[in-house]
Design an enzyme around this catalytic site. Structure first.
Site, mmCIF file in Angstrom:
data_model
loop_
_atom_site.group_PDB
_atom_site.id
_atom_site.type_symbol
_atom_site.label_atom_id
_atom_site.label_comp_id
_atom_site.label_asym_id
_atom_site.label_seq_id
_atom_site.Cartn_x
_atom_site.Cartn_y
_atom_site.Cartn_z
ATOM 1 N N ASP A 112 -5.430 -5.423 10.548
ATOM 2 C CA ASP A 112 -4.547 -4.100 10.746
ATOM 3 C C ASP A 112 -5.039 -3.541 12.270
ATOM 4 O O ASP A 112 -5.708 -4.127 13.052
ATOM 5 C CB ASP A 112 -5.713 -2.904 9.879
ATOM 6 N N THR B 248 -8.141 1.904 3.540
ATOM 7 C CA THR B 248 -7.258 0.725 3.438
ATOM 8 C C THR B 248 -7.772 -0.716 3.568
ATOM 9 O O THR B 248 -7.470 -1.412 2.458
ATOM 10 C CB THR B 248 -6.343 0.718 4.472
ATOM 11 N N LYS C 20 0.848 -1.106 0.051
ATOM 12 C CA LYS C 20 -0.045 0.082 0.034
ATOM 13 C C LYS C 20 0.958 1.118 0.049
ATOM 14 O O LYS C 20 1.955 1.258 0.637
ATOM 15 C CB LYS C 20 -0.822 -0.054 1.328
#
Ligand code: R5P
Length: 287
Positions: free
Chosen positions: A215, A223, A189
Site C-alpha cells: 500500500d 486496511t 475494499k
C-alpha cells in the site's frame, strides 16, 4: 548545492547529506513563546541551488508551516533555485471533492508551496499521481517500489502473490509483482467513513501462496490488517506487508502487532516515533 531541513525528518535529511558528502545548511527552526515559528537561515545562500528536505507528516500543520517559512526565507535570501523535497506529501488523500462543500486540500498545499517560492517539488509515491498536475512547477514523483523490491528479492521467498489492498493501488502492486516475478491479486475494499475500511472480496488465487500486501500508506492499519486476515482465510501460507509511508496513527501499532502479518516493511519517508518501534517492522531508507 545546499541542503536544509525543518524538524519533520532531520534523520532522513542527514542521511541524504551524508550520501552526497555535504553537511546540512545552518538554520534555526524554533518556536517563539506563543508558538509562532521562529525560523532563520544562518549562512549565505545567495545564488545557491537549494534542496529543503521536509516531509509534511505529523504534526502535519507544523511541518507544512516550517516548509513554507523556510522556503520564504531562502527566496528572500536570493537562493537561485529552491527544490522542496517532500517525500511524504501530507493532505494528499484530500485530492478531490467526494461530496459537496468539501475543500481540495492537496491542491491548496500545492498553491502554498508554489506561492512560497519553490521552483520544483520532489515527492515519493504521491497518494494520487494526478497531484503532479496541481503544480505549475516541475514535480518528480519518485517510486519506493524499487527499494522494496530489492529487499524482498533478498528474502528468497517462494510462490509469491503480490496483493493490492484496494483498487487504487493496483498499478503499484503490478509493478512490484513484475519486479520480483510474482502473481497479482486485488482486495475489493470499501470505505464507509474516514478511517474505517470494509473488505468485500479478493480477486485472485492465494492458496499456498506467500502473500505480500503493498500500500502507499499505512495509517490506522485497519486496511492492511483486515486484508491480511482475509488472505489467510483464502489459504495464504504467510502474509507480509509493505508500504511507502508509515503514517501509523492511533491503533496502528497495536493492530500490526496483533495481526497475522509476519513482517511489515516500511520506508523512512516518515520517521518512526520511539513508541512505534515494533519487532515486526523493518525500515528501509529512501535517502
Ligand atoms: C487509501 O486509499 C490508502 O491507499 C491507504 O490504504 C489508507 O490510507 C490506509 O489507511 P488505514 O491504514 O487507516 O486503513
Amino acid at each position: 548545492l545546499k541542503i536544509f531541513c525543518g524538524n519533520s525528518n532531520r534523520k532522513l535529511a542527514q542521511e541524504i547529506a551524508d550520501y552526497l558528502g555535504i553537511s546540512i545548511g545552518e538554520a534555526r527552526v524554533k518556536c517563539f513563546q506563543d508558538g509562532e515559528l521562529n525560523i532563520g537561515i544562518d549562512e549565505s545562500v545567495r545564488g545557491a541551488d537549494i534542496f529543503v528536505v521536509q516531509p509534511t507528516c505529523a504534526p502535519a500543520n507544523d511541518s507544512i508551516m516550517e516548509l513554507l517559512i523556510m522556503i520564504d526565507a531562502l527566496k528572500r535570501a536570493s537562493a537561485s533555485r529552491i527544490t522542496a523535497v517532500v517525500p511524504y506529501y501530507g493532505y494528499a488523500r484530500q485530492e478531490r471533492k467526494s461530496r459537496g462543500r468539501e475543500p481540495i486540500t492537496a491542491k491548496l498545499m500545492a498553491n502554498l508551496i508554489t506561492k512560497a517560492g519553490a521552483d520544483r517539488l520532489v515527492s515519493m509515491d504521491l497518494h494520487a499521481p494526478a497531484i503532479q498536475g496541481f503544480f505549475d512547477i516541475p514535480v518528480d514523483n519518485l517510486p519506493c517500489v524499487p527499494i522494496l523490491a530489492e529487499y524482498i528479492k533478498e528474502k528468497d521467498l517462494e510462490n509469491i502473490c503480490v496483493v493490492s489492498p484496494d483498487i487504487g493501488g493496483v498499478a503499484r502492486a503490478r509493478e512490484l509483482a513484475s519486479r520480483i516475478g510474482a502473481t497479482l491479486a486485488i482486495v475489493d475494499k470499501r470505505r464507509p467513513e474516514p478511517n474505517v475500511s470494509e473488505i468485500m472480496h479478493v480477486i485472485g488465487e492465494l492458496r499456498d501462496k506467500t502473500a505480500i500486501l503493498i500500500d502507499d500508506i499505512i495509517d490506522t492499519a485497519g486496511t492492511i490488517t483486515q486484508a491480511a486476515a482475509v488472505l489467510k482465510e483464502k489459504g495464504a501460507k504467510g502474509v507480509y506487508a509493505c508500504c511507502s509511508h508509515p503514517v501509523l496513527s492511533g491503533p496502528a501499532i497495536e493492530r500490526l502487532e496483533g495481526s497475522v502479518i509476519e513482517e511489515i516493511v516500511i520506508t523512512n519517508t516518515i520517521p518512526l516515533a520511539a513508541e512505534e518501534k515494533c519487532g515486526k517492522i523493518t525500515v528501509l531508507s529512501v535517502a
